[in-house]
Design an enzyme around this catalytic site. Sequence first.
Site, short mmCIF file in Angstrom:
data_model
loop_
_atom_site.label_atom_id
_atom_site.label_comp_id
_atom_site.label_asym_id
_atom_site.label_seq_id
_atom_site.Cartn_x
_atom_site.Cartn_y
_atom_site.Cartn_z
N ARG A 1 -9.99 64.48 44.59
CA ARG A 1 -10.38 64.02 43.25
C ARG A 1 -10.55 62.50 43.28
O ARG A 1 -9.58 61.76 43.39
CB ARG A 1 -9.33 64.42 42.21
CG ARG A 1 -9.67 63.87 40.82
CD ARG A 1 -8.92 64.54 39.69
NE ARG A 1 -7.50 64.24 39.66
CZ ARG A 1 -6.69 64.59 38.65
NH1 ARG A 1 -7.17 65.28 37.63
NH2 ARG A 1 -5.41 64.28 38.69
N ASP B 1 2.12 62.60 35.36
CA ASP B 1 1.10 61.69 35.88
C ASP B 1 0.54 60.90 34.70
O ASP B 1 1.10 60.92 33.60
CB ASP B 1 0.03 62.44 36.68
CG ASP B 1 -0.87 63.32 35.80
OD1 ASP B 1 -0.73 63.31 34.56
OD2 ASP B 1 -1.74 64.01 36.37
#
Length: 532
Positions: free
Chosen positions: A167, A447
Site C-alpha cells: 500500500r 493506526d
Amino acid sequence: MAQTLLKQSKINFSRQVDNYYPEILTDQALAFITLLHEKFNAERLLLLEKRANQQKVFDEGKFPEFPKETKNLRDKQWKAATIPHDLQDRRVEITGPVDRKMIINALNSGAKTFMADLEDSNSPTWSNTIEGQKNLIDANNKTISLVDSIRGKSYNLNEETAVLMVRPRGLHLNERHILINEEETSGSLVDFGLYVFHNTQILMKNDTAPYFYLPKLEHYLEARWWNEVFTFAQDYLEVPQGTFKATVLVETITASFQLDEIIYELKEHIVGLNCGRWDYIFSYIKKFRNHSNFVVPNRDQVTMTSPFMDAYSKLVIQRCHKRGILAIGGMAAQIPIKNNVNANAIALENVRKDKEREVTNGHDGTWVAHPALVSIAMSEFDKYMPTLNQLHVTRDDVQISQADLVEIPKGTVTEAGIRKNINVGILYTEAWLRGHGAVALYNLMEDAATAEISRTQVWQWLKNEVKLEDGRKFTIELYMELFDDEVEKIITEVGEETINNTKFKVAFELFDKLVLSEKFEEFLTLPAYQYI
C-alpha cells in the site's frame, strides 16, 4: 540517459536527509521517479483541488449522490480483467508496516496475503520509507532475515509464505525529502515507483507480479489517475499491460457512491475492493462535519452492524461480484490480551463473530492485524467458504439507496468517550512522531485512521456543543478541563523526569490545536509530518 534526466529535472534532497541509500535511490530509479513526477504530479494536485471543491458542496448541507453522468455504465453488463492465480484465494489477509521483523512475521503468519503498508501504519520518516523499500526487495528475493541479539532470536522466511501486496501513501501525502524542480514529490508516486522499479522483474520471474492496495480514493477520476500511472509504468518497464494488479480500499464515503465507476476506470488492473472500515468512519464524520444536527456517537458504538456500515459492506460485495472481482472485508484490530484470560476470550469471540458475519454476507476475505488472529479468521472462512472465493454469491437481494449509505448511527456521546478519544489521539500521535505507525493501545492495534476518528469526533462534538448522555453540554470549558486532566494522567504515567525524552509535548500541542481550530485540518498527518 538517467544522468541527463536528473540534470534536466534538477532533482535534489531536502536538508533533513542524512542517508542517501544509494542501493535504492540509484540514478536509474530516480530518473523513473522524475518521469512519474513530471507526468502525473500536476494532475494529482488538481484532483486534490477537486476534493476541496466537493467539500464546499457538503458544507452547504448536501450529501453524495450516485453520479448521473455514469448511470449507463452502472446499468451495463461488463466485467474487469481476470484475477491472477495467486490472488484467487484471499480469505485471510494480514496487514502491517514495512519494518523488517513485521514483514517476516506477516509473510510467515499463515495468512493468504500480506499487505505491507507504507501508509497509515507506517510513520513516513525518511528511514522508515526507504529502508521499507529495501526490506520489500529482500522479501521478494527471499533473502530477508533478522537477528535480534537482545532476545537471542533469529527470523527467517518459511518455505511457504503469504502473497505480498503493497500500500503506497495516499494522494494527499507529499514526500518532502525528495524535490524535483524545487517541488515536493508525491508519496504515492515515490512509494509506487521505487517498488515497481526494483521488484517487477524479480516478481515476474517468480510467476507473480507487483500487487497493490490503493488508499483513500474519493472519486473515480482518482482511479483513472492511478490507471494511467500503472499503464505508463508498465510501458516504461517493458512488461505487458495488466501485469500490475490493484485492490482499492473503499474507505471514503464518496467512494461508496462510485463503486462501479472506480472498478471500470481500473478494469484492466483491478482485482478487488476492500472495506476499510476505520477510515470510512473517519471520512463519514469528516465530510458531513458542518451539517446541522449531524452527530456520530462514541466510536465504540459505531460497528459494522450500524446501518450505514452494513449497507456499504453489502453494496461492495454486490458490485464487486457483478464485475468479477473480490470483496474483502474489514480489519479485526484486536491483539491478544496476555494477562486476562476472560477478557482475551471475549475479544477473540468478537473477532470470530465479525468474521462469521463477513463470510456469510458474501465477502471473499478479511483483514487481521495480528498473527494470532489468522487461525480464527481462517476457521470461519473455511467453514462457510469451501471454494476459493464467493464470486458466485451475487447478492441480488441487496437494494441499497443513497439514504442508506448516509444514515446517521444511533447512540450516545459520553464523557468516557471524549476522554478515550483525547487519550488515544495523543498516545497515537506521540508514537507516530517517534516513527511508529502501528501502535498497540488498550488491546487494539491502532493506526492513523483511529487517531483521525478520535480528534475529528472531539472537534465535531465541540463545534456542535453536543449534549452528553448525562445532560451536560460539551463546551470549550468542559473540553479544556477533560484535556488538561488527560494530559496530567499521561504525564504522571510517563513520569515528569522522562517526558522530555518523548514527543508528548508536541503531541499535546498538536492534538489541542487540531481540536480547537476553527478550520478543520483534513488529515492530522499533514501538520504532524513537519515534526518527523
